[in-house]
Design an enzyme around this catalytic site. Structure first.
Site, PDB file in Angstrom:
ATOM      1  N   LYS A 253       0.867  -1.194   0.000  1.00 26.96           N
ATOM      2  CA  LYS A 253       0.000   0.000   0.000  1.00 26.96           C
ATOM      3  C   LYS A 253       0.888   1.222   0.000  1.00 26.96           C
ATOM      4  O   LYS A 253       1.961   1.216   0.612  1.00 26.96           O
ATOM      5  CB  LYS A 253      -0.878   0.031   1.255  1.00 26.96           C
TER       6      LYS A 253
ATOM      7  N   GLY B 250     -21.425   4.508   4.975  1.00 28.62           N
ATOM      8  CA  GLY B 250     -20.391   5.000   4.059  1.00 28.62           C
ATOM      9  C   GLY B 250     -20.825   4.809   2.623  1.00 28.62           C
ATOM     10  O   GLY B 250     -20.821   3.702   2.101  1.00 28.62           O
TER      11      GLY B 250
ATOM     12  N   GLY C 169     -19.509   5.935  -0.324  1.00 30.44           N
ATOM     13  CA  GLY C 169     -18.429   6.446  -1.173  1.00 30.44           C
ATOM     14  C   GLY C 169     -18.402   5.693  -2.490  1.00 30.44           C
ATOM     15  O   GLY C 169     -19.442   5.252  -2.992  1.00 30.44           O
TER      16      GLY C 169
ATOM     17  N   VAL D 140     -17.426   2.725  -3.349  1.00 32.14           N
ATOM     18  CA  VAL D 140     -17.939   1.354  -3.326  1.00 32.14           C
ATOM     19  C   VAL D 140     -19.380   1.331  -2.825  1.00 32.14           C
ATOM     20  O   VAL D 140     -20.249   0.687  -3.421  1.00 32.14           O
ATOM     21  CB  VAL D 140     -17.049   0.448  -2.452  1.00 32.14           C
TER      22      VAL D 140
HETATM   23  C1  PPY Z   1      -7.648  -2.625  -2.156  1.00 34.78           C
HETATM   24  O1  PPY Z   1      -8.229  -3.664  -2.487  1.00 34.78           O
HETATM   25  O2  PPY Z   1      -7.723  -2.173  -1.004  1.00 34.78           O
HETATM   26  C2  PPY Z   1      -6.818  -1.911  -3.119  1.00 34.78           C
HETATM   27  O3  PPY Z   1      -5.755  -1.507  -2.796  1.00 34.78           O
HETATM   28  C3  PPY Z   1      -7.407  -1.636  -4.444  1.00 34.78           C
HETATM   29  C4  PPY Z   1      -6.669  -2.054  -5.652  1.00 34.78           C
HETATM   30  C5  PPY Z   1      -7.430  -2.333  -6.723  1.00 34.78           C
HETATM   31  C6  PPY Z   1      -6.844  -2.704  -7.884  1.00 34.78           C
HETATM   32  C7  PPY Z   1      -5.480  -2.793  -7.989  1.00 34.78           C
HETATM   33  C8  PPY Z   1      -4.707  -2.514  -6.911  1.00 34.78           C
HETATM   34  C9  PPY Z   1      -5.309  -2.127  -5.746  1.00 34.78           C
END
Ligand code: PPY
Length: 360
Positions: free
Chosen positions: A77, A181, A183, A185
């Site tokens: 990340k 939430g 957002g 998603v």
């Molecule tokens: C996650 O799933 O939390 C992500 O980091 C999203 C993601 C989606 C597609 C490619 C890399 C990360």
């Protein structure tokens, strides 16, 4: 010889962005199964150390997410730490993405990025001007686009599996759900749930989201009430840390299944939920749809329908974990962690086997 366990991450890079002066933190928790993969979070924190904590937690979650989903990717990340109280201008945001692109490129493919809170598919185009190791550019730029609809679809399939577990049928008609939430998603998920006939209550810190609730004929309350609403399933879709020790005794739901990363404020909350008879589907099992879709399309060159089928299989993965937890007499949290650990152990053995063969 390996000595002890301490810092659980393989590598963490913290750089000062050349253009912005902002801390750019890339946490690589594991590359055992493949390149560390996870989005770029552009967010405000009290200080860079708080951003580092978030990156550490989120990247570890990505390792388990990818492992359980059967992806040839590890966990990573990026967090870009914004100072509190001021939103970046468009130019500053662009500079931050260029800084991220340079850091990602310098990692030589050990880490691949994508979108996360505070970034979107257009930002991936900016990152891509500095590195090829980026998912989810818009289709016209050669990527698989916004992953949010697929994250939502995976959560929806997990909700159906949870309903089957609780009530013997995956049909969501009339099931009461509180979605916290709305957002990227959450807004896709509430549409799927409304179409499936669920009775929805929605909430968001942004009161303008009420318009979507009105459109869908759903209730709208403030987040605190939504968390303790009397419903069948609570669906956390905001930032992490929603489930605290203080909240668990006040919950009035049978299960918690949602899209948010890192839902447990502390690991102990998992046991507390169990004690209170609330079924919690681990976030990293449920919310893998975005990364599953992006990897299927962009790494494996699969078509849309095949990639969608992979996302939908998150429902079957969760059902398998329910069965494993029954068969082995362990909690769902344990069954999921065991599945991730076994995939990582197999990947580690394959990697070391390969090294031994090369050395021989
Ligand atoms: C996650 O799933 O939390 C992500 O980091 C999203 C993601 C989606 C597609 C490619 C890399 C990360």
């Amino acid at each position: 010889m390996r000595l002890g366990r301490g810092f659980g991450h393989e590598d963490v890079v913290i750089r000062t962005g050349a253009r912005t002066g902002l801390p750019v933190i890339v946490a690589m928790h594991s590359t055992v199964l493949g390149p560390a993969t996870g989005g770029t979070r552009l967010w405000q924190y009290p200080d860079w150390k708080a951003g580092l904590d978030d990156a550490l937690r989120l990247s570890e979650g990505m390792t388990y997410k990818c492992a359980v989903a059967g992806l040839p990717n590890g966990g990573g990340k990026t967090v870009v730490v914004l100072p509190e109280g001021r939103r970046p201008t468009a130019v500053e945001k662009r500079d931050a993405m260029l800084d991220v692109g340079d850091v990602v490129q310098s990692l030589g493919g050990r880490y691949w990025t994508g979108p996360d809170a505070g970034t979107g598919q257009e930002d991936m185009v900016t990152i891509a001007s500095r590195t090829g190791h980026v998912f989810c550019r818009p289709a016209e730029h050669g990527g698989s686009g916004d992953p949010s609809p697929y994250t939502a679809l995976g959560v929806f399939c997990a909700l159906r599996s949870t309903a089957e577990r609780l009530y013997g049928s995956p049909d969501l008609t009339g099931r009461r759900m509180s979605v916290v939430g709305i957002g990227h998603v959450g807004r896709h998920l509430v549409r799927l749930l409304a179409e499936a006939g669920a009775r929805l209550v929605m909430s968001d810190i942004d009161p303008t989201k009420r318009a979507l609730a009105d459109e869908l004929g759903a209730g709208f309350t403030d987040p605190q009430d939504a968390l303790t609403a009397e419903v069948d399933i609570l669906v956390p879709c905001a930032l992490g840390g929603t489930l605290t020790e203080a909240l668990v005794p006040r919950l009035r739901c049978s299960a918690v299944v949602g899209a948010a990363n890192n839902q447990l404020a502390t690991p102990e909350v998992g046991g507390l939920l169990q004690q209170h008879g609330v079924l919690w589907a681990p976030d990293y099992v449920v919310n893998a749809g975005g990364v599953v879709y992006a990897v299927a399309r962009e790494l494996h060159g699969e078509d849309h329908a095949t990639a969608v089928a992979r996302v939908e299989s998150i429902g079957a993965t969760l059902a398998d974990l329910f069965m494993a937890s029954d068969a082995e007499g362990v909690t769902l949290v344990r069954a999921a962690a065991d599945l991730a650990a076994s995939r990582l152990a197999a990947g580690g053995a394959a990697r070391h086997g390969g090294e031994a063969r090369r050395a021989a």
